[in-house]
Design a protein around this motif. Sequence first.
Motif, PDB file in Angstrom:
ATOM      1  N   PRO A   1     -33.512   6.226   7.358  1.00 16.15           N
ATOM      2  CA  PRO A   1     -32.247   6.915   7.625  1.00 16.15           C
ATOM      3  C   PRO A   1     -32.329   7.923   8.778  1.00 16.15           C
ATOM      4  O   PRO A   1     -31.327   8.449   9.182  1.00 16.15           O
ATOM      5  CB  PRO A   1     -32.010   7.653   6.309  1.00 16.15           C
ATOM      6  N   HIS A   2     -33.594   8.197   9.272  1.00 11.73           N
ATOM      7  CA  HIS A   2     -33.772   9.336  10.178  1.00 11.73           C
ATOM      8  C   HIS A   2     -32.855   9.307  11.408  1.00 11.73           C
ATOM      9  O   HIS A   2     -32.095  10.247  11.654  1.00 11.73           O
ATOM     10  CB  HIS A   2     -35.234   9.394  10.634  1.00 11.73           C
TER      11      HIS A   2
ATOM     12  N   LEU B   1     -28.940   8.918  10.585  1.00 13.66           N
ATOM     13  CA  LEU B   1     -28.275  10.159  10.144  1.00 13.66           C
ATOM     14  C   LEU B   1     -27.991  11.069  11.331  1.00 13.66           C
ATOM     15  O   LEU B   1     -26.936  11.711  11.412  1.00 13.66           O
ATOM     16  CB  LEU B   1     -29.150  10.883   9.117  1.00 13.66           C
ATOM     17  N   ARG B   2     -28.939  11.104  12.246  1.00 17.96           N
ATOM     18  CA  ARG B   2     -28.711  11.928  13.448  1.00 17.96           C
ATOM     19  C   ARG B   2     -27.556  11.356  14.272  1.00 17.96           C
ATOM     20  O   ARG B   2     -26.740  12.091  14.824  1.00 17.96           O
ATOM     21  CB  ARG B   2     -29.990  11.985  14.293  1.00 17.96           C
TER      22      ARG B   2
ATOM     23  N   VAL C   1     -24.376  12.378  12.657  1.00 14.39           N
ATOM     24  CA  VAL C   1     -24.018  13.772  13.008  1.00 14.39           C
ATOM     25  C   VAL C   1     -23.282  13.785  14.342  1.00 14.39           C
ATOM     26  O   VAL C   1     -22.220  14.425  14.497  1.00 14.39           O
ATOM     27  CB  VAL C   1     -25.284  14.661  13.066  1.00 14.39           C
TER      28      VAL C   1
ATOM     29  N   TYR D   1     -19.780  12.391  13.951  1.00 17.25           N
ATOM     30  CA  TYR D   1     -18.872  13.363  13.314  1.00 17.25           C
ATOM     31  C   TYR D   1     -18.431  14.422  14.320  1.00 17.25           C
ATOM     32  O   TYR D   1     -17.264  14.822  14.372  1.00 17.25           O
ATOM     33  CB  TYR D   1     -19.578  14.044  12.132  1.00 17.25           C
ATOM     34  N   LEU D   2     -19.411  14.858  15.113  1.00 23.78           N
ATOM     35  CA  LEU D   2     -19.062  15.881  16.118  1.00 23.78           C
ATOM     36  C   LEU D   2     -18.081  15.303  17.144  1.00 23.78           C
ATOM     37  O   LEU D   2     -17.144  15.979  17.577  1.00 23.78           O
ATOM     38  CB  LEU D   2     -20.320  16.393  16.819  1.00 23.78           C
TER      39      LEU D   2
ATOM     40  N   LEU E   1     -15.959  12.987  16.549  1.00 20.83           N
ATOM     41  CA  LEU E   1     -14.673  12.891  15.840  1.00 20.83           C
ATOM     42  C   LEU E   1     -13.957  14.247  15.857  1.00 20.83           C
ATOM     43  O   LEU E   1     -12.743  14.331  16.110  1.00 20.83           O
ATOM     44  CB  LEU E   1     -14.929  12.444  14.394  1.00 20.83           C
ATOM     45  N   ALA E   2     -14.742  15.317  15.610  1.00 14.61           N
ATOM     46  CA  ALA E   2     -14.153  16.667  15.630  1.00 14.61           C
ATOM     47  C   ALA E   2     -13.632  16.989  17.029  1.00 14.61           C
ATOM     48  O   ALA E   2     -12.528  17.544  17.190  1.00 14.61           O
ATOM     49  CB  ALA E   2     -15.209  17.687  15.208  1.00 14.61           C
TER      50      ALA E   2
ATOM     51  N   ALA F   1     -10.410  15.104  17.608  1.00 11.32           N
ATOM     52  CA  ALA F   1      -9.287  15.714  16.880  1.00 11.32           C
ATOM     53  C   ALA F   1      -8.813  16.959  17.615  1.00 11.32           C
ATOM     54  O   ALA F   1      -7.598  17.192  17.775  1.00 11.32           O
ATOM     55  CB  ALA F   1      -9.718  16.054  15.462  1.00 11.32           C
ATOM     56  N   ALA F   2      -9.790  17.767  18.096  1.00  6.34           N
ATOM     57  CA  ALA F   2      -9.429  19.009  18.789  1.00  6.34           C
ATOM     58  C   ALA F   2      -8.696  18.704  20.091  1.00  6.34           C
ATOM     59  O   ALA F   2      -7.666  19.312  20.406  1.00  6.34           O
ATOM     60  CB  ALA F   2     -10.686  19.833  19.065  1.00  6.34           C
TER      61      ALA F   2
ATOM     62  N   ALA G   1      -5.194  17.410  19.358  1.00  6.15           N
ATOM     63  CA  ALA G   1      -4.268  18.431  18.846  1.00  6.15           C
ATOM     64  C   ALA G   1      -3.934  19.479  19.899  1.00  6.15           C
ATOM     65  O   ALA G   1      -2.797  19.939  19.991  1.00  6.15           O
ATOM     66  CB  ALA G   1      -4.868  19.097  17.615  1.00  6.15           C
ATOM     67  N   LEU G   2      -4.934  19.855  20.686  1.00  8.78           N
ATOM     68  CA  LEU G   2      -4.713  20.943  21.646  1.00  8.78           C
ATOM     69  C   LEU G   2      -4.208  20.437  23.001  1.00  8.78           C
ATOM     70  O   LEU G   2      -3.462  21.113  23.676  1.00  8.78           O
ATOM     71  CB  LEU G   2      -6.001  21.740  21.844  1.00  8.78           C
TER      72      LEU G   2
ATOM     73  N   PRO H   1      -2.500  17.135  23.850  1.00  8.33           N
ATOM     74  CA  PRO H   1      -1.978  15.781  23.633  1.00  8.33           C
ATOM     75  C   PRO H   1      -1.827  15.049  24.967  1.00  8.33           C
ATOM     76  O   PRO H   1      -1.469  15.669  25.967  1.00  8.33           O
ATOM     77  CB  PRO H   1      -0.603  16.014  22.996  1.00  8.33           C
TER      78      PRO H   1
ATOM     79  N   GLY I   1       2.126  20.592  25.763  1.00 10.22           N
ATOM     80  CA  GLY I   1       1.755  19.171  25.700  1.00 10.22           C
ATOM     81  C   GLY I   1       2.567  18.359  24.716  1.00 10.22           C
ATOM     82  O   GLY I   1       2.234  17.210  24.435  1.00 10.22           O
TER      83      GLY I   1
ATOM     84  N   ARG J   1      -0.074  21.334  14.008  1.00  6.93           N
ATOM     85  CA  ARG J   1      -1.209  20.541  14.495  1.00  6.93           C
ATOM     86  C   ARG J   1      -2.464  21.395  14.597  1.00  6.93           C
ATOM     87  O   ARG J   1      -3.553  20.971  14.253  1.00  6.93           O
ATOM     88  CB  ARG J   1      -0.883  19.934  15.857  1.00  6.93           C
TER      89      ARG J   1
ATOM     90  N   LEU K   1      -5.666  20.891  12.446  1.00  5.19           N
ATOM     91  CA  LEU K   1      -6.923  20.685  13.170  1.00  5.19           C
ATOM     92  C   LEU K   1      -8.005  21.561  12.545  1.00  5.19           C
ATOM     93  O   LEU K   1      -9.096  21.086  12.224  1.00  5.19           O
ATOM     94  CB  LEU K   1      -6.744  21.041  14.648  1.00  5.19           C
TER      95      LEU K   1
ATOM     96  N   LEU L   1     -11.263  20.268  10.645  1.00  4.41           N
ATOM     97  CA  LEU L   1     -12.577  20.558  11.217  1.00  4.41           C
ATOM     98  C   LEU L   1     -13.534  21.126  10.167  1.00  4.41           C
ATOM     99  O   LEU L   1     -14.742  20.922  10.240  1.00  4.41           O
ATOM    100  CB  LEU L   1     -12.451  21.541  12.382  1.00  4.41           C
TER     101      LEU L   1
ATOM    102  N   ILE M   1     -15.311  18.349   8.332  1.00  4.72           N
ATOM    103  CA  ILE M   1     -16.191  17.632   9.264  1.00  4.72           C
ATOM    104  C   ILE M   1     -17.450  18.460   9.532  1.00  4.72           C
ATOM    105  O   ILE M   1     -18.572  17.978   9.427  1.00  4.72           O
ATOM    106  CB  ILE M   1     -15.451  17.332  10.586  1.00  4.72           C
TER     107      ILE M   1
ATOM    108  N   VAL N   1     -21.332  17.777   8.629  1.00  2.19           N
ATOM    109  CA  VAL N   1     -22.361  17.845   9.674  1.00  2.19           C
ATOM    110  C   VAL N   1     -23.473  18.794   9.258  1.00  2.19           C
ATOM    111  O   VAL N   1     -24.667  18.475   9.366  1.00  2.19           O
ATOM    112  CB  VAL N   1     -21.716  18.287  11.016  1.00  2.19           C
TER     113      VAL N   1
ATOM    114  N   LEU O   1     -25.500  17.252   6.541  1.00  4.02           N
ATOM    115  CA  LEU O   1     -26.338  16.188   7.090  1.00  4.02           C
ATOM    116  C   LEU O   1     -27.550  16.760   7.798  1.00  4.02           C
ATOM    117  O   LEU O   1     -28.677  16.283   7.623  1.00  4.02           O
ATOM    118  CB  LEU O   1     -25.527  15.346   8.079  1.00  4.02           C
TER     119      LEU O   1
ATOM    120  N   ILE P   1     -31.284  16.116   6.943  1.00  6.65           N
ATOM    121  CA  ILE P   1     -32.209  15.541   7.926  1.00  6.65           C
ATOM    122  C   ILE P   1     -33.487  16.375   8.009  1.00  6.65           C
ATOM    123  O   ILE P   1     -34.587  15.843   8.127  1.00  6.65           O
ATOM    124  CB  ILE P   1     -31.512  15.450   9.308  1.00  6.65           C
TER     125      ILE P   1
ATOM    126  N   LEU Q   1     -36.142  15.465   5.669  1.00  8.21           N
ATOM    127  CA  LEU Q   1     -36.809  14.171   5.804  1.00  8.21           C
ATOM    128  C   LEU Q   1     -38.055  14.322   6.675  1.00  8.21           C
ATOM    129  O   LEU Q   1     -37.950  14.727   7.827  1.00  8.21           O
ATOM    130  CB  LEU Q   1     -35.859  13.150   6.464  1.00  8.21           C
TER     131      LEU Q   1
END
Lengths: 427, 458
Positions: free
Chosen positions: A250-251, A254-255, A258, A261-262, A264-265, A268-269, A272-273, A275, B360, B420, B424, B428, B431, B435, B438, B442, B445
């Motif tokens: 998984p090493h 999993l990284r 991470v 996910y970042l 994805l964040a 999203a930011a 939203a901020l 568009p 925007g 929004r 957001l 966040l 998320i 993170v 995780l 990690i 491990l």
Amino acid sequence: MSLAPVSAQGEKASWKQRLKAFFVERLGLEAVQSLAAKKTVPLHRCTPFYFLGGMALFLFLVQIVSGILLALYYKPSPDQAFESVRAIMTEVEFGWLIRSAHSWSANLLIGILFLHLLTTYMMRAYRRPREITWITGVLLLALFMAFGFSGYLLPWNQLAFFATRVGTAIVGVVPGIGHSLLLLARGGEEVTGDTLARFYAIHVVVLPLVTFVVLGIHLYLVQKHGMSIPERELARYGGPERVPSMPFVPHFLLRDIVGWYLALALLAALAALFPWELGEKADPFGAAPEGIKPEWYFLFMYQTLKLLPPYIAGFEGEVLGVLFFGLCGLVVLVVPFLDRGPRSRAVLNGLAAVAVAFFVVMTAWAFFPNPEQKVACIMLGTLLSFVSLTLLVPFADQRTPAYRLLIGLLGLLGLIFVGAAVWELIA
Amino acid sequence: MKGRLAIFAAVWCGMAFGSAVAGEKGSASGPSPSLPDDYSCKVCHWKDGELWNQETPTVSESELADDIHWQVGLRCHDCHGGAPSIEDYENHRTDESFHAIASPADIPGFCGRCHSKIEYMRRYTPSARTDQETEYWTSGHGQRLKESLEEKKVDKDVATCVDCHGRHGILAVNDPRSPVYPTHVGETCARCHSDEKRMAGRTYHGRPLGHDQYEQWQQSVHGQALLKKGDLSAPTCNDCHGNHGAVPPGIDSVANACGSCHAKQAELFSEARMKHRFEEIGLPGCVTCHGNHRIVQPTDEMLGMAKSAVCSRCHSPENEQYGAPLAGGEAAAAMRKAMEDLKQQIAEAQAKLAEADRLGMEVSGPRYDLRQAVDALTNARSLIHSFSLDRVQKALKEGLDVATNVNKRAEDALREHTYRRIWLAVSLVPILLVVTLLILYIRTLPIPEPTSPHEADR
């Protein structure tokens, strides 16, 4: 006779074990399990670069999912395209989020692919037997740029319409086959509804199919040949078997997660901020709006073609520019075959450094063409330079003059960036 | 006196020998570059002519080169009569075919010999008008000339054809260099009408003519549009006064003059009671509120009962004139208030849309709809000319409904932007939590010792 497997001890298996056994037996997942158990990732100073490919793959998945959702509402005709995108932005639940995520992830994807290409080059990961992995990678970059170009027109807004007109006209200057290519791209002499339908088909059918094939080959080859370790690291550790490594599962996975996910964040930011703007509906009979620009990753070509004189040594400047960029693309594609020894490598490295500097300067220049935006131009230029030079850090040995020079340069760029930012804020 | 004038005219306009009806001899076949050597007029009226002397007026081919008549092939004798050939030449005084111009009063007829004949004119311009001479005699200029003729003292200051169009070198009216091209009409009229001395004592229907019309018109919205912006559709002198039949429009015809462009306002005014009231008390239509030559850009400040408003000139209790009822002032104030309400709503909606746009948000739909409110405001501004409070308020109400709706949608867009940001932040948190977990996992491990060598790079 019971279908439920029985353990070695004769105990009845749980439902989870039975379900797993069901799929393992039918899908032949033993091979995948065995591969996942055996696959490792080398651990050295350039290991962070290995994440870029996975990140690009994740962003491509975001593209697919968001693209499918957009296709549910998008109508590819000149009468309805703009209105349908506006409806996606204003009426469809979370449509704004999906469209913005699609646009932003497309741009991030191209950025990540550029970095992936650059770091792969710097690690010389294209060495035998990975030449085809490199070629498929370069083809993927070209395909994603084509995705960007074809997708840019789909909202059918003023900027996209006229930028596509300029972009396709550039194709038309290719000697010999230019006009045929132009007709093929536009579906006629002018950018019309036919062009829109064509670009849509290319964007959602042709390019994805080709991309899946090329990506499949690329991933297969990466899997087959494993991660390439830079020569410097091999020398440092005294051979490949002595380089430390970590299990992929998984090493490393999993990284990777991470990072996803970042990303994805971040998406999203950004959505939203900032568009993704829609602009005004395309008016083929109206005057071209000011500040027509292609997407940022085409800006270096756009700016160069703009700066070229009409004629160079009796040849049309634009034609020479297009041929030059075509040649550059070809050189990048065949880099593994051009790298034939220390001398050719030195030439290639010199050319690569010039190419990166050229890309940074031209992009920053084209992004802020207004002389009054000099400070913003400097900020963008220093930022891009900072990112490019940061990639060199793992390759420089600490406490050497080269390393100190690199750190000094990064510090200087950082200072210029901060100074320019402060100046901009005060002014 | 008459004899001297005849000699003067013969010398001044000269260059005439030829056929009885000048125009009918004119050739429509195209220009010829120069006059033949035996052309009779050249002998006296060309500067290098054999009999030319200091007192003889001259004309050169270069002066005539741009002349519209010259360009279509007409020559001296086609207008002035007389014999074109030196062999046939006869003294002007005795030659009956020579068309003498004894006084300015002869000029309309001189030009009219061709320009009033459709059979002749259609050879050059199939749709040519031929009523200029007739119109001229109905104009203020023509009437004054006629009067002076009756008084047996020709008024030489009265304008005739040549004063506006020129004598030799007459340019086509659509030639931008022509004195009657729209951008030059004002200054052409001003040559006489801005001349204080020439205008002194002159009246029209008992009212002094004045001499500042051109100056005022230059400052007007029409003058600015024509002279500064080059808008050829903007009216100049002849668009309101007429050209050949130029007269100041009468009290009852002012609205028609303005209405030839401002049709909707004129129609509304013609249906309004106010029009009849104006006529009863002898006030001209549009100009009572808007002025005549110096018509400035109308503003909303003209409406209402504030000091700057034109309504307050008659309807205010302090300054009641012509029996104007105070109720009219109240109606004007109510119109103005409703108008200001709509303007405020539109301004608010525009500000909110701009802010949403800056952030925007996609607001092109409401922005497009807001045009309806702006259109309603424009419509209401026209409807003011109906002097009907109900009609104005109804139009404004339609705009107000749209503006209010757009305002609400703009607020929704701004609210949506705030949501929004909140969502957001909310999204966040999980998320970043995942993170963090995780990363913590990690770190637990262990990195195993190398067990399988990597394939060596070749």
